[in-house]
Design a protein around this motif. Structure first.
Motif, short mmCIF file in Angstrom:
data_model
loop_
_atom_site.label_atom_id
_atom_site.label_comp_id
_atom_site.label_asym_id
_atom_site.label_seq_id
_atom_site.Cartn_x
_atom_site.Cartn_y
_atom_site.Cartn_z
N MET A 21 58.76 15.17 55.79
CA MET A 21 59.23 14.40 54.53
C MET A 21 59.42 14.43 52.70
N GLY A 22 57.97 14.84 53.21
CA GLY A 22 57.47 15.80 51.13
C GLY A 22 58.81 16.08 51.46
N GLY A 23 59.11 16.88 51.88
CA GLY A 23 58.98 18.06 51.58
C GLY A 23 61.01 17.72 51.44
N ILE A 24 61.58 17.19 51.82
CA ILE A 24 63.34 16.60 52.11
C ILE A 24 63.21 16.39 50.35
N ALA A 25 62.45 14.85 50.67
CA ALA A 25 62.27 14.34 49.82
C ALA A 25 62.16 15.32 47.92
N ARG A 26 61.44 15.95 48.16
CA ARG A 26 61.46 16.99 46.87
C ARG A 26 62.70 18.09 46.75
N ARG A 27 63.14 18.15 47.65
CA ARG A 27 64.56 19.54 47.65
C ARG A 27 64.80 18.52 46.99
N PHE A 28 65.45 16.96 47.39
CA PHE A 28 67.05 16.55 46.81
C PHE A 28 66.14 15.45 46.07
N GLY A 29 65.44 15.39 45.20
CA GLY A 29 64.77 14.60 43.96
C GLY A 29 65.06 13.59 43.80
N TRP A 30 64.32 12.98 45.46
CA TRP A 30 64.11 11.72 46.15
C TRP A 30 62.83 11.31 45.87
N ASN A 31 62.73 10.03 45.68
CA ASN A 31 60.98 9.27 45.96
C ASN A 31 60.48 9.54 47.95
N SER A 32 59.87 9.80 47.64
CA SER A 32 59.43 10.68 49.61
C SER A 32 59.29 8.76 50.33
N THR A 33 58.12 8.12 49.59
CA THR A 33 58.30 6.72 50.33
C THR A 33 59.09 6.11 50.83
N LEU A 34 60.17 6.71 49.85
CA LEU A 34 61.81 5.53 50.18
C LEU A 34 61.98 6.71 51.54
N VAL A 35 62.07 8.02 51.70
CA VAL A 35 62.41 9.13 52.46
C VAL A 35 61.74 8.44 54.34
N ARG A 36 60.42 8.38 53.83
CA ARG A 36 59.62 7.69 55.55
C ARG A 36 60.22 6.88 55.68
N VAL A 37 60.67 5.63 54.46
CA VAL A 37 60.57 4.35 55.65
C VAL A 37 62.05 4.20 56.14
N LEU A 38 62.94 4.86 55.31
CA LEU A 38 64.24 5.15 55.96
C LEU A 38 63.46 5.91 57.28
N PHE A 39 63.91 6.73 57.36
CA PHE A 39 63.53 7.54 58.52
C PHE A 39 63.07 6.75 59.31
N VAL A 40 61.84 5.98 58.88
CA VAL A 40 61.71 4.99 60.31
C VAL A 40 62.56 4.35 60.36
N ILE A 41 62.51 3.26 59.57
CA ILE A 41 63.83 1.98 60.44
C ILE A 41 64.77 2.93 60.87
N ILE A 42 65.16 4.04 61.00
CA ILE A 42 66.36 4.43 61.24
C ILE A 42 66.27 4.75 62.72
N SER A 43 65.37 5.13 62.78
CA SER A 43 64.10 5.32 64.06
C SER A 43 64.43 4.46 65.34
N VAL A 44 63.73 3.30 64.40
CA VAL A 44 63.52 1.90 65.06
C VAL A 44 64.79 1.30 65.51
N ILE A 45 65.83 0.82 64.79
CA ILE A 45 66.59 0.64 65.28
C ILE A 45 67.79 1.07 65.60
N SER A 46 67.97 2.10 66.02
CA SER A 46 68.47 3.49 66.96
C SER A 46 67.96 4.06 68.03
#
Length: 67
Positions: A21-46
């Motif tokens: 998730m840190g690598g994905i966030a760095r690649r797109f210039g996003w906040n790594s904490t936000l990427v991690r939280v979104l990944f967990v939320i999507i994983s739990v909800i779906s």
């Protein structure tokens, strides 16, 4: 502005497990904490989104930074 494109790689410095998730966030210039939280939320909800399996596959496919 740099003309060198950012490559996708697992982060060595911004990691919790494998740096995926840190690598994905760095690649797109996003906040790594936000990427991690979104990944967990999507994983739990779906129920159709196997988050752990996707993470493991990304861990295997994305090269580590510096390699």
């Amino acid at each position: 502005m740099s003309t060198t494109p950012r490559t996708l790689s697992r982060s060595r410095s911004d990691r919790v497990l494998a740096g995926v998730m840190g690598g994905i966030a760095r690649r797109f210039g996003w906040n790594s904490t936000l990427v991690r939280v979104l990944f967990v939320i999507i994983s739990v909800i779906s129920a159709a989104f196997p988050g752990i399996l996707v993470y493991l596959i990304l861990w295997l496919l994305i090269p580590e930074e510096g390699r």
